[in-house]
Design a protein around this motif. Structure first.
Motif, short mmCIF file in Angstrom:
data_model
loop_
_atom_site.label_atom_id
_atom_site.label_comp_id
_atom_site.label_asym_id
_atom_site.label_seq_id
_atom_site.Cartn_x
_atom_site.Cartn_y
_atom_site.Cartn_z
N ARG A 423 82.51 18.57 -0.79
CA ARG A 423 81.67 19.09 -1.36
C ARG A 423 81.97 18.54 -2.59
N LEU A 424 81.07 18.04 -2.98
CA LEU A 424 81.80 17.64 -4.80
C LEU A 424 80.51 17.87 -5.16
N ARG A 425 80.96 18.65 -6.88
CA ARG A 425 79.80 18.56 -7.95
C ARG A 425 80.34 18.63 -9.36
N MET A 426 79.30 17.58 -9.29
CA MET A 426 79.86 16.32 -10.57
C MET A 426 78.46 16.83 -11.03
N PRO A 427 78.87 16.87 -12.59
CA PRO A 427 77.90 16.97 -13.58
C PRO A 427 77.60 16.41 -14.19
N TYR A 428 76.61 15.99 -14.61
CA TYR A 428 76.32 14.98 -15.73
C TYR A 428 75.48 14.94 -16.70
N ASP A 429 75.57 14.63 -17.68
CA ASP A 429 75.07 14.12 -18.83
C ASP A 429 73.75 13.92 -19.30
N ARG A 432 72.81 10.74 -21.88
CA ARG A 432 73.01 9.26 -20.51
C ARG A 432 71.80 8.45 -19.62
N ILE A 433 71.15 9.81 -19.52
CA ILE A 433 69.93 9.65 -18.01
C ILE A 433 68.65 9.50 -18.90
N ASN A 434 67.59 7.90 -18.82
CA ASN A 434 66.95 7.91 -19.20
C ASN A 434 66.02 8.93 -18.79
N ASP A 435 66.13 9.01 -17.06
CA ASP A 435 64.40 10.13 -16.21
C ASP A 435 65.52 10.95 -15.24
N GLU A 436 65.76 12.15 -15.34
CA GLU A 436 65.93 12.81 -14.46
C GLU A 436 65.64 12.89 -12.97
N SER A 437 64.14 12.94 -13.07
CA SER A 437 63.50 12.77 -11.91
C SER A 437 63.77 11.69 -11.57
N ASP A 462 73.59 11.24 -0.14
CA ASP A 462 72.76 12.83 -0.10
C ASP A 462 73.01 12.85 -1.41
N SER A 463 72.94 13.71 -1.62
CA SER A 463 72.83 14.61 -2.73
C SER A 463 71.21 16.08 -3.35
N LYS A 464 71.83 16.79 -3.86
CA LYS A 464 71.54 17.74 -4.51
C LYS A 464 72.06 17.77 -5.88
N ILE A 465 70.38 17.26 -6.70
CA ILE A 465 70.13 17.73 -7.87
C ILE A 465 70.14 19.05 -8.40
N ASP A 466 70.92 19.70 -9.47
CA ASP A 466 70.06 20.30 -9.45
C ASP A 466 70.14 20.70 -11.54
N THR A 467 69.19 19.98 -11.55
CA THR A 467 68.52 20.18 -12.75
C THR A 467 68.73 21.13 -14.34
N VAL A 468 68.76 22.29 -13.32
CA VAL A 468 68.55 23.45 -13.97
C VAL A 468 70.35 23.71 -14.94
N ARG A 469 71.64 23.36 -14.16
CA ARG A 469 73.22 23.66 -13.99
C ARG A 469 73.49 21.79 -14.42
N LYS A 470 72.33 21.21 -14.72
CA LYS A 470 73.09 19.73 -14.95
C LYS A 470 73.96 19.21 -13.59
N THR A 471 73.51 19.30 -12.50
CA THR A 471 75.56 19.49 -11.55
C THR A 471 74.61 18.43 -10.21
N ALA A 472 74.96 17.94 -9.60
CA ALA A 472 75.38 17.32 -8.37
C ALA A 472 75.64 18.24 -7.14
N SER A 473 75.94 18.52 -6.21
CA SER A 473 76.52 18.40 -4.58
C SER A 473 76.17 17.40 -3.84
N ILE A 474 77.47 16.87 -3.28
CA ILE A 474 77.71 16.05 -2.21
C ILE A 474 77.88 15.98 -1.75
#
Length: 812
Positions: A423-429, A432-437, A462-474
């Motif tokens: 399982r990978l947890r990655m942050p995102y900036d 640099r993203i136009n539309d989080e949705s 498949d992934s789970k995007i956490d827009t509160v913590r700005k992370t994605a879990s895969i």
């Protein structure tokens, strides 16, 4: 007599008057079931209470010693019998002699009482002394004191019996009385196991018993122990130190190498040094070199032999494997990365240096591995690590480019061991993203870490995007891949048609280029073309430069259509482009007519021009005209019949030439024209005007359909419109007039050609005649095979063949 009656009256009065003042309340038979009881026993008190006049209302007792202690109420058992129980120690917890007074009360308030005595005694036992520790083979002694109340039970009058057990197992003992010790119990320890045990003693006396227990430590006579092995994770060649200690009946034993031997599994190991321990009082340090063994669990055994005593000390050890390498695979990072290994009680973390190097020793096992880089965490579950050689690679690219994705960093992991899941947890900036949705996780399964590129396509995973913590879990099923979090870019096309209008039979040609959001070319994009409202489809892929071209079949009906271009390529967002195209039917005519019309001044003749609709559309509002010939030289006969022509239909126009008598001898180049608002088709011919004595004629016919855009040649036979007979026709029309005329015309033409060739006429008319005759001969051959219906059609609109043949002969 009166005196006797009076005495009888008084006698009855005394008998039947109320008994008040004459009741008899009796309490008797007060007794204690067990007048002497032990504390913990129960005894019952009984009595009888009878009243011959009134009823008994209550029965109770006072139990006293030096002070009032307790009252109890008797319970009836029937027939004037009552009882209550003395329960020790829950209801009665005193020891000594007691008086019990019972009271019986009737309904008149009268009472009676009776008293008796009982004794409560306490049997107690305590272990006053015990040999501990006890060495195996020695006799053990336990001293106990047994009391009744405050008095010791002393033989010969008071002799208790004893039962002894060790950890619940009965052992044989002997007992005797010693005034200084009390009761002395002895038992043998030869068959007992060393360790700390619970010894229990039960004393029985009179009708009761009492128990006591204590811990006893039983040790071997010669005690040997290994207190510590300085390392249990071992590599071949390591120096290992065993801290050990021995005692004989508790006295430290001076250790010698002859008392010891060491083995790893079944491999004997030499002791390299044996010296007093600096850390263990009375102990020794035995050193040896670890032999070569396979990685994994092994057993270290230290054997001890001294006199009749021997023993061994086993210790589990693990031969470890080196876990080392350089984690960075061309990464832009220089900050250290943590690698954590967890398996059971093992929890080890190693931190790389700035260059990515790391090294640690681990037992072979199945681990959960964590690769931690700030907020980026890869959890690898069920990793089977039995060997390890630079088995982890990691690449983090903040500036990596993923075609088709507006991403915020690329993370690559290369793993060279088996595992069950990850399982990978990655942050995102977010900046640099136009539309989080629209955020998605993408994977490149064959990432090239050297070139820092994905040679294939990025695939959504498949992934789970956490827009509160700005992370994605895969949840990852396979590593050795690169991952990115981002929004999909769009792919579009710039395309155009080769022309805006196409005929029904033409292929529609489309060309263009596929582009991404930054206007960079996108290779290998799929362009699917469809004509809206029709089932027509076609597709193509753009080349390495993003360029494409395709052809698509037009619809079968005229009209304006939309061509929809759907462009797609993973992971780009697809898009559409529309092109408008007009589909028309071709508008064209073929004109078949004479090449030359020959007339003398003052002569007239008719020429016919056949108009064939060679296009796909019906034509209307057609205009027929002659150009290049003075308007007073000809007359177009009424042309209403050719105002419109259906597709594939043929119609004939008749031109009547009227040459004025004063017309000069000349040659004019004219054209027969059919025109419409959007096109003009021409058929050129030559009008030759001879001297007045010449007879009118038309020469050198050639009947052929030419390109409507160019002048096409016609045939004098077409202007005459007569047909040549086939063999079948001659058979069915034996010696008809047409057959005779045709034969005469053929003989005349061949003869004329032969004479002209013989004389070698040099003037221009003779040369033209030779050419015309040659063409005429070839056409005669073709006319013989011409279908009869076409000949019949010509016959209907032409002059008689015999007249035309005569006119043609006279012109020469």
């Amino acid at each position: 007599m009166r005196l006797q009656l009076l005495l009888i009256f008084f006698l009855f009065a005394s008998l039947f008057s109320p008994a008040e003042g004459h009741a008899i309340l009796v309490i008797n038979n007060l007794s204690v079931e067990k007048p002497n009881i032990w504390l913990g026993d129960t005894s019952t008190v009984y009595l009888n209470c009878i009243d011959n006049v009134s009823s008994v209302s209550s029965v109770y007792a006072y139990i006293t010693s030096t002070t009032f202690f307790q009252n109890s109420t008797f319970q009836p058992s029937g027939g004037g019998r009552y009882f209550f129980s003395i329960i020790t120690p829950t209801q009665f917890n005193k020891v000594g002699s007691f008086n019990i007074t019972a009271y019986c009360t009737n309904a008149l308030g009268e009472n009676a009482n009776s008293s008796t005595n009982f004794t409560v005694s306490n049997l107690s036992m305590e272990i006053s002394s015990m040999t501990s520790p006890v060495y195996i083979g020695d006799s053990a002694e336990i001293d106990v004191a047994v009391k009744e109340g405050d008095n010791f039970l002393i033989p010969p009058q008071d002799v208790p019996s004893f039962d002894v057990s060790l950890d619940g197992v009965s052992i044989s003992t002997s007992s005797h009385w010693e005034p200084a010790k009390g009761w002395v119990l002895n038992f043998d320890t030869k068959a007992l196991a060393s360790g700390t045990h619970t010894i229990s003693i039960t004393a029985r006396y009179s009708s009761t018993q009492i128990a006591a227990s204590s811990s006893i430590n039983i040790l071997p006579a010669v005690d040997f122990s290994v207190s510590d092995i300085d390392k249990t994770w071992i590599s071949a060649g390591d120096e290992v130190t065993a801290s050990l200690k021995a005692a004989d009946h508790g006295n430290p034993l001076q250790m010698k190498t002859g008392y010891l031997s060491i083995q790893v599994d079944s491999t004997s190991v030499a002791i390299t040094d044996l010296s007093p321990s600096a850390t263990v009082s009375g102990g020794y340090a035995a050193k040896f070199i670890a032999p070569s063994m396979s990685a994994g669990a092994h057993t270290l055994k230290v054997f001890f032999n001294y006199g009749n005593a021997s023993g061994s000390y086993p210790k589990n050890i693990i031969y470890v494997i080196p876990v080392s390498g350089n984690i960075f695979a061309g990464s832009e990072k220089t900050a250290p990365v943590q690698i954590r290994f967890v398996s059971g009680d093992t929890d080890k973390t190693v931190r790389t240096d700035s260059a990515g190097a790391y090294s640690i020793l681990l037992p072979p096992s199945t681990y959960n591995v964590q690769i931690i880089d700030g907020s980026t965490i890869l959890d690898i579950y069920g990793a089977k690590i039995n060997s390890f050689d630079d088995a982890i690679k990691y690449q983090a690219l903040a500036s990596g480019i993923a075609r088709g994705i507006q991403g915020a960093g690329i993370f690559f992991y290369g793993i060279a061991f088996d595992y069950s899941s990850a399982r990978l947890r990655m942050p995102y900036d977010q900046s640099r993203i136009n539309d989080e949705s629209t955020l998605r996780a993408y994977v490149c399964p064959n990432w090239n870490s050297g070139k820092k590129e994905c040679p294939s396509e990025w695939k959504e995973t498949d992934s789970k995007i956490d827009t509160v913590r700005k992370t994605a879990s895969i949840n990852i099923s396979s590593l050795n891949a690169a991952y990115i979090i981002g929004s999909p870019d769009s792919v579009s096309v710039e395309a155009s048609l080769q022309k805006d209008t196409y005929n029904i039979d033409d292929k529609i040609a489309i060309s263009g280029i596929s582009l991404d959001g930054s206007r960079a070319t996108v290779p290998d994009a799929t362009i699917a073309a469809s004509i809206e409202g029709t089932p027509i489809r076609a597709s193509v892929q753009s080349n390495a430069q993003g360029v494409f071209s395709l052809e698509i079949q037009p619809p079968a009906s005229e009209g304006n259509y939309s061509i929809v271009l759907d462009v797609s390529k993973s992971p780009y967002l697809p898009s559409q482009k529309r092109l408008n195209v007009a589909i028309t039917k071709t508008r064209d005519v073929s004109i078949i007519g004479p090449d030359t019309v020959r007339l003398g001044a003052g002569e007239s003749s008719e020429a016919q021009f056949r108009i064939v609709n060679a296009g796909q559309s019906d034509l209307s509002n057609l205009l027929v005209s002659i150009k290049g010939v003075p308007s007073n030289y000809y007359q177009i006969l009424p042309t209403d019949a050719i105002n419109s022509i259906k597709a594939g239909e043929e119609k004939t126009a008749t031109i009547r030439f009227n040459i004025p008598a004063d017309a000069a001898k000349t040659v004019l180049g004219g054209s027969f024209e059919v025109s419409k608002q959007d096109f003009v088709r021409k058929r050129g011919f030559t009008l030759t005007i001879g001297s007045a004595q010449n007879t009118s004629q038309a020469s050198a016919p050639q009947a052929q359909a030419g390109d409507v855009k160019n002048e096409t040649s016609g045939s004098i036979l077409d202007s005459f419109s007569f047909g040549l007979p086939t063999g079948k026709f001659l058979a069915s029309q034996a010696l008809s007039a047409d057959a005779i005329s045709l034969a005469a015309f053929a003989v005349l033409s061949i003869s004329t050609a032969f004479v002209l060739r013989k004389r070698r006429i040099k003037n221009s008319y003779a040369l033209a005649a030779r050419s015309k005759n040659r063409s005429l001969i070839f056409e005669i051959k073709s006319k013989i095979a011409e279908p009869q219906n076409l000949r019949n059609r010509r016959r209907k609109v032409s002059r008689p063949a015999s007249r035309r043949a005569a006119d043609y002969a006279r012109s020469w």
